[in-house]
Design an enzyme around this catalytic site. Structure first.
Site, PDB file in Angstrom:
ATOM      1  N   LYS A   1      -3.846   2.664   5.342  1.00  0.00           N
ATOM      2  CA  LYS A   1      -2.974   1.690   5.834  1.00  0.00           C
ATOM      3  C   LYS A   1      -2.165   2.012   6.733  1.00  0.00           C
ATOM      4  O   LYS A   1      -1.603   1.130   7.721  1.00  0.00           O
ATOM      5  CB  LYS A   1      -2.464   0.999   4.748  1.00  0.00           C
ATOM      6  CG  LYS A   1      -3.206   0.457   3.670  1.00  0.00           C
ATOM      7  CD  LYS A   1      -2.451  -0.357   2.609  1.00  0.00           C
ATOM      8  CE  LYS A   1      -1.542   0.584   1.770  1.00  0.00           C
ATOM      9  NZ  LYS A   1      -0.576   0.003   0.647  1.00  0.00           N
TER      10      LYS A   1
ATOM     11  N   ASP B   1       5.589   6.034  -4.477  1.00  0.00           N
ATOM     12  CA  ASP B   1       4.004   5.621  -4.496  1.00  0.00           C
ATOM     13  C   ASP B   1       3.105   6.420  -5.231  1.00  0.00           C
ATOM     14  O   ASP B   1       2.209   6.993  -4.721  1.00  0.00           O
ATOM     15  CB  ASP B   1       3.708   5.323  -2.849  1.00  0.00           C
ATOM     16  CG  ASP B   1       2.649   4.660  -2.870  1.00  0.00           C
ATOM     17  OD1 ASP B   1       1.931   3.774  -3.811  1.00  0.00           O
ATOM     18  OD2 ASP B   1       1.721   4.738  -1.673  1.00  0.00           O
TER      19      ASP B   1
END
Length: 441
Positions: free
Chosen positions: A242, A382
């Site tokens: 992303k 994350d």
């Protein structure tokens, strides 16, 4: 005896009478022979010179000879022009060097003059007549103003030629098309809108890093690294995410540090769509808080690359398995390659592990989380099986650009999320040990 010459008027010569003695004289015979050779007896020849020309004038003869010379010169000039231009699409005309005379025959064939080489196009429709300054034409009942429907329609049709080249307007003048003001204004607005949209798309494509592609500025930075010897060459794309695109490269050499044989280039995308909702990871980090408030959104992307470099340096000092930073150039981060022979190490979610390897990997992840928190003063923020690689029998941590310190306002929230991702079977399906093992952490 009458002598005929095409270059002079008809003349009459009277032959004198001589005696037999004179005739028999050898001297007279030689004289007559010389005169016969000088003026041969021409047969009756009819010359096709058209109308009878007055050849007594030297000026006329000079003009005729000059015209013949000019025609030969023009023929030679056309030959040189064809030889000079050849098959080139761009041709140079020598017409300005031709010899033109008022008495030259003006009738030319279509092969010699092409209408496409002249400013006048016989197949192009004439543009409508413009309205005089006073605003009308005609008198009395035949008056026509500039607001006439037919006149305005034809003018609008001719104005369509000013649209962008990519807009196909057709031959409206040839069809005598009449556009109303409303239709013309709508077409004009649509043309401008399409031009702006095309410009935006072109600018976005040229100035942003898209999927598996880089913009010209990023490509220039990569070329500079190769020219400087930091990298030998840059190979294909390994993966896309992303926020970044990862390329494989062969390492070169540097003066102050060693460069691995195999490297990766992590190019952070310069599109802002993926970073608009992720500013919370960096704006509240005291290390970049002041700089973040002063930079424009595009330069914030460079902070992501710089932040990952600093986080990887902390992890390397704590001996946590992670890529080693080689060099940072704006939004391009060069790191060591986790893999072998151009084959990247598999992600933990794709690795085929035995029961012993699963158990070993789980305890190693717990130990790395402890080291991150206690020694590096970091929270991954994350952590999941997508950001861990399995290589040489151990787990390697990657993608730490969003990692923060525990003093961050959302530090404990992100830490709890990391623990939940690692503990639950739904997120990490290969972990078979009870989540209660995290209690000691």
């Amino acid at each position: 005896m009458i002598l005929q010459s095409p270059w002079s008027a008809t003349t009459t010569k009277t032959v004198s009478v001589c005696s037999l003695t004179d005739v028999m004289s050898e001297q007279l015979a030689k004289q007559l022979d010389e005169e016969s050779n000088a003026f041969p007896d021409f047969p009756d020849v009819v010359l096709d010179v058209g109308e009878a020309l007055d050849t007594d004038s030297d000026l006329m003869l000079a003009q005729m000879l000059q015209m013949q010379f000019d025609k030969e010169f023009d023929t030679q000039l056309r030959t040189e022009e064809k030889k000079f231009n050849g098959d080139s699409k761009l041709s140079i005309s020598f017409e300005n060097y031709r010899m033109v005379h008022p008495y030259e025959d003006s009738v030319s064939s279509e092969d010699e003059v092409d209408w496409q080489d002249t400013p006048h196009d016989p197949y192009k429709a004439d543009k409508p007549m413009t309205t005089p300054r006073k605003g009308f034409t005609g008198k009395g009942k035949n008056i026509t103003t500039k607001h006439d429907e037919v006149v305005c329609g034809r003018k609008n049709t001719s104005r369509m030629d000013n649209f962008a080249p990519e807009v196909n307007v057709g031959d409206g003048l040839g069809m005598d098309l009449k556009l109303s003001n409303q239709v013309y204004n709508s077409l004009k607005q649509h043309c401008y809108s399409e031009q702006r949209r095309s410009s935006r798309l072109h600018e976005k494509k040229e100035h942003s890093t898209a999927e598996q592609a880089v913009d010209p500025k990023t490509r220039l930075l990569m070329y500079k690294m190769v020219n400087a010897g930091v990298l030998e060459n840059i190979n294909g794309c390994i993966s896309t995410g992303k926020e970044s695109v990862v390329f494989h490269a062969a390492g070169g050499s540097m003066e102050d540090k060693a460069v691995p044989n195999e490297c990766v280039l992590k190019v952070f995308k310069t599109t802002l769509n993926e970073f608009k909702n992720r500013d919370k990871y960096i704006k509240d980090d005291y290390r970049f808080k002041d700089r973040f408030s002063k930079l424009n959104p595009r330069k914030v992307i460079r902070l992501w690359a710089e932040k990952e470099m600093h986080n990887l340096a902390r992890m390397k000092n704590a001996d946590i398995p992670c890529p080693e930073v080689v060099v940072l150039k704006k939004h391009i981060l060069v790191m060591s390659f986790i893999g072998k022979d151009h084959v990247p190490a598999p992600k933990l979610k794709d690795a085929m592990l035995s029961s012993e390897d699963m158990k070993k990997a789980y305890y190693q992840v717990l130990h790395m989380m402890h080291q991150l928190y206690m020694e590096c003063n970091l929270v991954h923020a994350d952590l999941s099986e997508y950001n861990m690689l399995w290589h040489e029998g151990k787990v390697w941590l990657i993608d730490v650009s969003q990692s923060i310190e525990p003093t961050h306002p959302h530090g404990l929230e992100f830490l709890f999320r990391d623990c939940r991702n690692v503990s639950t079977v739904r997120s990490c399906y290969f972990f078979f040990i009870s989540p209660k093992k995290l209690g000691g952490f």
